[in-house]
Design a protein around this motif. Structure first.
Motif, PDB file in Angstrom:
ATOM      1  N   SER A 112      33.311  47.089  45.601  1.00 38.91           N
ATOM      2  CA  SER A 112      34.471  47.896  45.967  1.00 38.91           C
ATOM      3  C   SER A 112      35.534  47.030  46.639  1.00 38.91           C
ATOM      4  O   SER A 112      36.725  47.101  46.296  1.00 38.91           O
ATOM      5  CB  SER A 112      34.032  49.028  46.896  1.00 38.91           C
ATOM      6  OG  SER A 112      35.125  49.759  47.353  1.00 38.91           O
ATOM      7  N   ASP A 113      35.116  46.214  47.583  1.00 41.68           N
ATOM      8  CA  ASP A 113      36.056  45.328  48.276  1.00 41.68           C
ATOM      9  C   ASP A 113      36.707  44.348  47.310  1.00 41.68           C
ATOM     10  O   ASP A 113      37.914  44.102  47.379  1.00 41.68           O
ATOM     11  CB  ASP A 113      35.345  44.562  49.397  1.00 41.68           C
ATOM     12  CG  ASP A 113      34.943  45.448  50.564  1.00 41.68           C
ATOM     13  OD1 ASP A 113      35.428  46.603  50.649  1.00 41.68           O
ATOM     14  OD2 ASP A 113      34.123  44.996  51.388  1.00 41.68           O
ATOM     15  N   LYS A 116      39.310  46.104  45.198  1.00 44.02           N
ATOM     16  CA  LYS A 116      40.542  46.315  45.958  1.00 44.02           C
ATOM     17  C   LYS A 116      41.361  45.022  46.013  1.00 44.02           C
ATOM     18  O   LYS A 116      42.593  45.062  45.910  1.00 44.02           O
ATOM     19  CB  LYS A 116      40.228  46.816  47.366  1.00 44.02           C
ATOM     20  CG  LYS A 116      39.731  48.247  47.385  1.00 44.02           C
ATOM     21  CD  LYS A 116      39.280  48.660  48.772  1.00 44.02           C
ATOM     22  CE  LYS A 116      38.608  50.023  48.737  1.00 44.02           C
ATOM     23  NZ  LYS A 116      37.961  50.356  50.015  1.00 44.02           N
ATOM     24  N   LYS A 121      42.457  50.733  41.911  1.00 42.51           N
ATOM     25  CA  LYS A 121      42.156  51.949  42.672  1.00 42.51           C
ATOM     26  C   LYS A 121      40.658  52.179  42.555  1.00 42.51           C
ATOM     27  O   LYS A 121      40.104  52.186  41.458  1.00 42.51           O
ATOM     28  CB  LYS A 121      42.918  53.150  42.125  1.00 42.51           C
ATOM     29  CG  LYS A 121      42.607  54.411  42.913  1.00 42.51           C
ATOM     30  CD  LYS A 121      43.503  55.560  42.593  1.00 42.51           C
ATOM     31  CE  LYS A 121      43.119  56.734  43.477  1.00 42.51           C
ATOM     32  NZ  LYS A 121      43.947  57.892  43.228  1.00 42.51           N
ATOM     33  N   VAL A 122      40.010  52.366  43.686  1.00 41.29           N
ATOM     34  CA  VAL A 122      38.553  52.460  43.740  1.00 41.29           C
ATOM     35  C   VAL A 122      38.114  53.875  44.089  1.00 41.29           C
ATOM     36  O   VAL A 122      38.609  54.479  45.042  1.00 41.29           O
ATOM     37  CB  VAL A 122      37.978  51.461  44.774  1.00 41.29           C
ATOM     38  CG1 VAL A 122      36.470  51.576  44.874  1.00 41.29           C
ATOM     39  CG2 VAL A 122      38.392  50.030  44.427  1.00 41.29           C
TER      40      VAL A 122
END
Length: 183
Positions: A112-113, A116, A121-122
């Motif tokens: 996720s990081d 980003k 867009k997560v």
């Protein structure tokens, strides 16, 4: 509605609580790389997991599409996986999302990081559920059930995180009610 490329975790978690259809309702196009298909469907069926049947049905119906990546993306994914210490499947998922200008659906914090950092867009299991509440597709009781079933058993959710998710769901529901009174 946007396109999303999904990692295995959110599909498995949403299928486990019978909310996989939210993904179909929130996105025009849902793609996975072949390794995610193997993890979510092939392995799940082999191990007898009921959620794998729901994912298989979505693939069969065509609303989850299995997309191969190009040889150049495969090579880039290997370098990314080695450099960032993530799996090649995760790297391919990330690069497919970037290449196809899609959003990404992933539960792992490291991925996720990284997504980003790539400007994507997560989404994750919980943001999908909260968006479902916002769009009146599910109710707060569905969030409570999800926290109980996933949070306590499989999703490694701390009590503080569960409380924050419920607080967010209640805030969304409150705003929905206010909007209903204004119209």
């Amino acid at each position: 509605m946007p396109k999303v490329v999904s990692d295995a975790g959110p599909l498995i978690h949403l299928a486990q609580i019978n909310k996989l259809s939210l993904v179909k309702k929130l996105f025009d196009n849902v793609s996975v790389v072949p390794a995610v298909r193997r993890e979510t469907f092939d392995e799940g069926i082999r191990l007898g997991h009921a959620d794998a049947q729901a994912i298989g049905k979505a693939i069969e119906e065509g609303w989850i599409k299995v997309e191969d990546v190009s040889p150049s993306v495969t090579l880039a994914a290997k370098r990314l996986a080695d450099g960032e210490r993530i799996t090649q499947s995760d790297a391919k998922t990330l690069l497919l999302a970037r290449e196809s200008r899609a959003e990404i659906l992933v539960d792992e914090k490291a991925l996720s990081d990284l997504a980003k950092m790539y400007g994507l867009k997560v989404w994750n299991t919980w943001t999908i559920l909260l968006e479902g509440v916002r769009r009146r597709l599910i109710e707060i009781s569905d969030i409570e059930s999800a926290i109980s079933e996933l949070g306590e058993k499989r999703h490694k959710l701390r009590n503080e995180e569960a409380a924050e998710i419920l607080k967010a769901a209640r805030l969304i529901a409150s705003r929905r009610r206010e909007e209903g009174r204004e119209t």
